[in-house]
Design a protein around this motif. Structure first.
Motif, PDB file in Angstrom:
ATOM      1  N   UNK A 257      19.316  -0.979  11.677  1.00  0.00           N
ATOM      2  CA  UNK A 257      18.999   0.448  11.886  1.00  0.00           C
ATOM      3  C   UNK A 257      18.267   1.011  10.660  1.00  0.00           C
ATOM      4  N   UNK A 258      17.147   0.429  10.426  1.00  0.00           N
ATOM      5  CA  UNK A 258      16.413   0.871   9.229  1.00  0.00           C
ATOM      6  C   UNK A 258      14.956   0.428   9.347  1.00  0.00           C
ATOM      7  N   UNK A 259      14.058   1.352   9.069  1.00  0.00           N
ATOM      8  CA  UNK A 259      12.630   1.015   9.010  1.00  0.00           C
ATOM      9  C   UNK A 259      12.254   0.890   7.540  1.00  0.00           C
ATOM     10  N   UNK A 260      12.091  -0.338   7.126  1.00  0.00           N
ATOM     11  CA  UNK A 260      11.788  -0.568   5.710  1.00  0.00           C
ATOM     12  C   UNK A 260      10.369  -0.087   5.404  1.00  0.00           C
ATOM     13  N   UNK A 261      10.252   0.727   4.376  1.00  0.00           N
ATOM     14  CA  UNK A 261       8.949   1.269   4.005  1.00  0.00           C
ATOM     15  C   UNK A 261       8.771   2.711   4.410  1.00  0.00           C
ATOM     16  N   UNK A 262       9.681   3.203   5.258  1.00  0.00           N
ATOM     17  CA  UNK A 262       9.563   4.613   5.657  1.00  0.00           C
ATOM     18  C   UNK A 262       9.826   5.524   4.452  1.00  0.00           C
ATOM     19  N   UNK A 263      10.810   5.111   3.637  1.00  0.00           N
ATOM     20  CA  UNK A 263      11.158   5.952   2.497  1.00  0.00           C
ATOM     21  C   UNK A 263      11.164   5.193   1.164  1.00  0.00           C
ATOM     22  N   UNK A 264      11.208   3.861   1.190  1.00  0.00           N
ATOM     23  CA  UNK A 264      11.315   3.104  -0.061  1.00  0.00           C
ATOM     24  C   UNK A 264      10.189   3.493  -1.030  1.00  0.00           C
ATOM     25  N   UNK A 265      10.584   3.791  -2.251  1.00  0.00           N
ATOM     26  CA  UNK A 265       9.627   4.163  -3.307  1.00  0.00           C
ATOM     27  C   UNK A 265       8.671   5.262  -2.858  1.00  0.00           C
ATOM     28  N   UNK A 266       9.179   6.196  -2.042  1.00  0.00           N
ATOM     29  CA  UNK A 266       8.325   7.277  -1.551  1.00  0.00           C
ATOM     30  C   UNK A 266       7.574   6.940  -0.288  1.00  0.00           C
ATOM     31  N   UNK A 267       7.782   5.729   0.240  1.00  0.00           N
ATOM     32  CA  UNK A 267       7.113   5.309   1.479  1.00  0.00           C
ATOM     33  C   UNK A 267       5.946   4.386   1.229  1.00  0.00           C
ATOM     34  N   UNK A 268       5.723   3.503   2.201  1.00  0.00           N
ATOM     35  CA  UNK A 268       4.606   2.550   2.103  1.00  0.00           C
ATOM     36  C   UNK A 268       3.832   2.545   3.412  1.00  0.00           C
TER      37      UNK A 268
ATOM     38  N   UNK B  97      17.066  -2.228  -3.505  1.00  0.00           N
ATOM     39  CA  UNK B  97      17.562  -1.448  -4.641  1.00  0.00           C
ATOM     40  C   UNK B  97      16.506  -0.500  -5.198  1.00  0.00           C
ATOM     41  N   UNK B  98      15.461  -0.263  -4.434  1.00  0.00           N
ATOM     42  CA  UNK B  98      14.336   0.512  -4.973  1.00  0.00           C
ATOM     43  C   UNK B  98      14.546   2.017  -4.898  1.00  0.00           C
ATOM     44  N   UNK B  99      15.390   2.457  -3.987  1.00  0.00           N
ATOM     45  CA  UNK B  99      15.575   3.892  -3.831  1.00  0.00           C
ATOM     46  C   UNK B  99      14.395   4.532  -3.111  1.00  0.00           C
TER      47      UNK B  99
ATOM     48  N   UNK C 299       0.838  -1.207   0.000  1.00  0.00           N
ATOM     49  CA  UNK C 299       0.000   0.000   0.000  1.00  0.00           C
ATOM     50  C   UNK C 299       0.876   1.262   0.000  1.00  0.00           C
ATOM     51  N   UNK C 300       1.577   1.429  -1.116  1.00  0.00           N
ATOM     52  CA  UNK C 300       2.528   2.537  -1.270  1.00  0.00           C
ATOM     53  C   UNK C 300       1.845   3.898  -1.085  1.00  0.00           C
ATOM     54  N   UNK C 301       2.610   4.845  -0.598  1.00  0.00           N
ATOM     55  CA  UNK C 301       2.099   6.203  -0.481  1.00  0.00           C
ATOM     56  C   UNK C 301       1.743   6.758  -1.869  1.00  0.00           C
ATOM     57  N   UNK C 302       2.607   6.470  -2.827  1.00  0.00           N
ATOM     58  CA  UNK C 302       2.344   6.844  -4.220  1.00  0.00           C
ATOM     59  C   UNK C 302       2.417   5.563  -5.053  1.00  0.00           C
TER      60      UNK C 302
END
Length: 371
Positions: free
Chosen positions: A223-234, A252-254, A114-117
């Motif tokens: 030390x990372x919350x996956x989904x906080x920023x990946x692909x604009x956040x999820x 590798x999604x950026x 459920x991506x932010x964008x």
């Protein structure tokens, strides 16, 4: 249809499609910050025990029917699985590479993030997907045309398609239990989780909770919350005690939202879709015209060949007729000549015979004279 006429129609269609481009629903490079009070789910993989109860709850909530293997059969965890039309979420087991206590199996749940964008929404030119203010990416199958661009666009390889339903096929994926959220209930998987590995709440609060856990027990977490920023956040967020790429998650999604990466290419989708019928019709018309011309040329060539053959045959017949006439005339002349010759011979023979008989009668009279 002539080629010139076809090109005219194509140009007109291109102009019309470009004219309505402003109302097309393809990708946009406009950045969306997300709904501030949207919800999400935090999945703490360090707490997950791989019981598959979340899969069972998802199955029941979405009425997906009985699975091939029961949910208490944990042997299925030995096989890497992905979501499909009959399973909106699955849990996979991983053996991390790190030695020590963290070398025990790690279980990771996957479903639509459920991506932010959402890339699926940006790729959908009929707007069958949209990001809801609750945080869920919801799907309207009544709008779907079955192009499946959403499946191609999703960086997490989540949407599935009901290929086994040729009458009413549709795209399937996790709904984040959107109807239950509207009723004030928890998503089914969150509600049933016995180890509280899943936490539901506002996304901004879940991010704070995730970092709190990391900071309180830094040795237990990456030390990372996956989904906080990946692909604009999820809307789905993850914590892990091992690198995320060791539990099947892409690193590798950026951080750039998918729509910004695909806006150029996907903006052309409505144009392509609009022009496709024109192109097909034009190609068909040109092919028909070529076939017609080819048939006419073929018929003309056949007629010319037949005419030439007929002329040649008539010429040869005339020559043959002349030849036969001459031969017939010669044969008649020969027969007449032969008949005349035979008649002449016969007349001579009769004359000679007549002469012989006259000579015999004269001899006795001469003898009488001698007496």
């Amino acid at each position: 249809m002539s080629r010139r006429k076809f090109l005219g129609c194509l140009t007109a269609a291109l102009g019309a499609t470009t004219g309505v481009r402003s109302i097309a629903h393809a990708a946009s490079n406009k950045h969306f910050e997300g709904y501030p009070d949207s919800f999400g789910v935090l999945h703490d993989s360090t707490k997950c025990i791989g019981c598959r109860q979340c899969e069972k709850a998802c199955n029941e909530v979405n009425e997906l029917g009985s699975p091939e293997k029961p949910f208490d059969d944990l042997k299925v965890l030995d096989t890497r699985r992905r979501t499909d039309e009959a399973a909106y979420t699955v849990v996979n087991k991983f053996e991390p590479a790190q030695p020590g206590p963290k070398s025990s199996p790690v279980f990771a749940k996957i479903q639509c993030n459920h991506c932010q964008e959402p890339a699926c929404a940006s790729a959908c030119f009929v707007k069958a997907f949209k990001k809801d203010k609750t945080g869920a990416v919801i799907y309207d199958e009544s709008l779907c045309v079955g192009c499946r661009y959403c499946m191609v666009a999703c960086p997490f390889n989540v949407p599935a398609y009901t290929y086994n339903d040729p009458i009413t096929p549709k795209v399937t994926k996790c709904t984040m239990c959107h109807p239950r959220i509207l009723e004030g209930k928890l998503p089914g998987c969150v509600e049933i989780c016995p180890k509280e590995a899943l936490v539901f709440g506002k996304r901004k609060d879940l991010i704070k909770l995730a970092w709190k856990r990391i900071n309180e027990k830094p040795d237990n977490y990456i030390q990372h919350v996956y989904g906080e920023h990946e692909m604009g956040g999820t809307s789905w967020l993850y914590l892990s005690g091992v690198p995320f790429d060791q539990i099947g998650m892409r690193e590798d999604l950026g951080v750039t939202p998918a729509p910004q990466l695909t806006s150029g290419a996907l903006a052309a989708v409505p144009i392509v879709v609009g022009l496709w019928p024109v192109l097909l019709t034009g190609v068909y018309a040109i092919a028909q015209r070529k076939d017609k011309i080819a048939k006419e040329e073929k018929d003309a060539a056949v007629k010319e060949a037949i005419d030439q053959a007929t002329d040649e045959m008539n010429k040869q017949l005339a020559q043959l007729k002349d030849k036969m006439t001459k031969e017939q005339q010669n044969a008649v002349a020969n027969e007449v000549k032969k008949a005349l010759e035979e008649a002449a011979k016969k007349a001579e023979a009769e004359a000679a015979a007549a002469d012989g008989e006259g000579g015999s009668e004269d001899a006795p009279e001469a003898g009488k004279e001698d007496k």
